[in-house]
Design an enzyme around this catalytic site. Structure first.
Site, mmCIF file in Angstrom:
data_model
loop_
_atom_site.group_PDB
_atom_site.id
_atom_site.type_symbol
_atom_site.label_atom_id
_atom_site.label_comp_id
_atom_site.label_asym_id
_atom_site.label_seq_id
_atom_site.Cartn_x
_atom_site.Cartn_y
_atom_site.Cartn_z
ATOM 1 N N SER A 26 19.652 13.608 20.094
ATOM 2 C CA SER A 26 19.822 15.054 20.115
ATOM 3 C C SER A 26 19.279 15.664 18.820
ATOM 4 O O SER A 26 18.113 15.501 18.502
ATOM 5 C CB SER A 26 21.284 15.407 20.378
ATOM 6 O OG SER A 26 21.434 16.787 20.621
ATOM 7 N N ASP A 28 19.580 17.300 31.952
ATOM 8 C CA ASP A 28 19.997 17.705 30.613
ATOM 9 C C ASP A 28 19.782 19.203 30.435
ATOM 10 O O ASP A 28 18.646 19.668 30.274
ATOM 11 C CB ASP A 28 19.194 16.925 29.572
ATOM 12 C CG ASP A 28 19.685 17.147 28.145
ATOM 13 O OD1 ASP A 28 20.503 18.051 27.931
ATOM 14 O OD2 ASP A 28 19.226 16.398 27.255
ATOM 15 N N HIS A 49 22.888 15.277 28.888
ATOM 16 C CA HIS A 49 22.499 15.163 27.480
ATOM 17 C C HIS A 49 22.933 13.850 26.843
ATOM 18 O O HIS A 49 22.496 13.539 25.737
ATOM 19 C CB HIS A 49 23.062 16.349 26.685
ATOM 20 C CG HIS A 49 22.443 16.491 25.338
ATOM 21 N ND1 HIS A 49 21.073 16.507 25.141
ATOM 22 C CD2 HIS A 49 23.000 16.596 24.095
ATOM 23 C CE1 HIS A 49 20.809 16.620 23.850
ATOM 24 N NE2 HIS A 49 21.961 16.672 23.203
#
Length: 322
Positions: free
Chosen positions: A185, A271, A300
């Site tokens: 991320s 996501d 995610h």
């Protein structure tokens, strides 16, 4: 559910992000100033119950010489030279507790986990402040200092990340030619930025990377943290053009154009936080050798532990080929 374009269209997608003419000079000057302001690294052994891993509390110089914390975990008793993995963490998190994140050192790497200035209270502890004052911002860090490229939060964080590489390479028991970077991320976005700023990394593994393809990301998803920028501009209507001029200096798309290290990406079709097209916006322009893991039924979280498992194998393969 699927939140973006079909998988078959992703390899052909191209970002509309524009590269500033002075992108390289801006970053060269920023990093040179940080290196000139650096002081000695402090490495303190941690009293730990671990039987197979040694842990060190690290303080190194980041942006403008400001102190940044990190954990260094190494296999106990190993004198080197070791391969190293520099690990950047996700949005809202910090370096955490020294007993967490033992996978990389258990796999035989020196594991340098950088703290994230001004974060580290959302889901994982941090210990590094962001002492730079800025103007009004939406809660979070996405709009902190966004009025200019000089004051934007990610200028400081990306510089910290480059200085983390410098720091690891100074350690006597690390092979400076075998330093790779990993992140998920926000951490993946930082890894991608570092790959564009440090020309001789061994390899990178940006998993479901954030901070890519701002022109698309800010309009395609209602999820935070990208929505922080939209919420800020919904109030500061007069700043839309100024923000659009700042963000290209911090977009993974523009760092990808410069990156040469072998790369293992991941993205997920469900996501909403980092829609897959935004990641492919950077991946499709990545200048080095690259491969992608596209997870069809994940959000995610991406590949989770499988992403890390694949990254370990990837970094070992790169080491074996050197």
């Amino acid at each position: 559910m699927y939140v973006d374009m079909p998988a078959a269209q992703l390899p052909d997608y191209r970002s509309s992000q524009v590269e500033p003419d002075d992108f390289d000079s801006f970053w060269d000057e920023t990093i040179a100033a940080a290196r000139a302001a650096a002081s000695a690294v402090v490495l303190e052994p941690v009293d730990s119950p671990l039987a197979t891993i040694d842990v060190f509390d690290v303080t190194f110089s980041g942006f403008d010489g400001q102190p940044v914390k990190a954990w260094l975990r190494v296999p106990k008793g190993v004198t080197g030279p070791l391969s190293a993995v520099v690990h950047y963490v996700g949005y809202g998190g910090g370096r955490g507790h020294h007993l967490e994140n033992l996978l990389w050192a258990s796999a035989g790497f020196a594991h340098f986990q950088m703290d994230t200035r001004g974060q580290g209270s959302g889901w994982s502890m941090g210990a590094t402040p962001d002492p730079v004052g800025t103007g009004p911002q939406y809660p979070g860090v996405m709009t902190r200092g966004i009025d200019s490229r000089e004051s934007y939060y990610y200028r400081r964080l990306f510089t910290d990340a480059v200085r983390a590489i410098d720091t690891v390479r100074e350690l006597a028991f690390i092979d400076p030619a075998r330093v790779s970077v990993f992140g998920q991320s926000q951490g993946g976005g930082i890894a991608l930025a570092v790959a564009g700023l440090v020309p001789d990394l061994a390899a990178i593994a940006p998993c479901v990377p954030f901070l890519c393809d701002f022109p698309r990301a800010t309009v395609i998803t209602d999820a935070y943290p990208y929505k922080e920028i939209r919420d800020f501009l919904a109030v500061h209507r007069d700043k839309t053009e100024a923000v659009a001029a700042v963000l290209p200096y911090f977009d993974g798309v523009n760092f990808a154009r410069r990156a040469q290290a072998p790369a293992l990406f991941s993205a997920s079709q469900m996501d909403a936080t980092c829609p897959p097209s935004t990641i492919y916006g950077a991946y499709n322009l990545y200048a080095g050798e690259k491969s992608m893991s596209l997870w069809q039924y994940n959000g995610h979280e991406g590949g989770g532990i499988v992403d890390e498992q694949r990254a370990i194998a990837f970094f070992r393969t790169i080491d074996g080929n050197r």
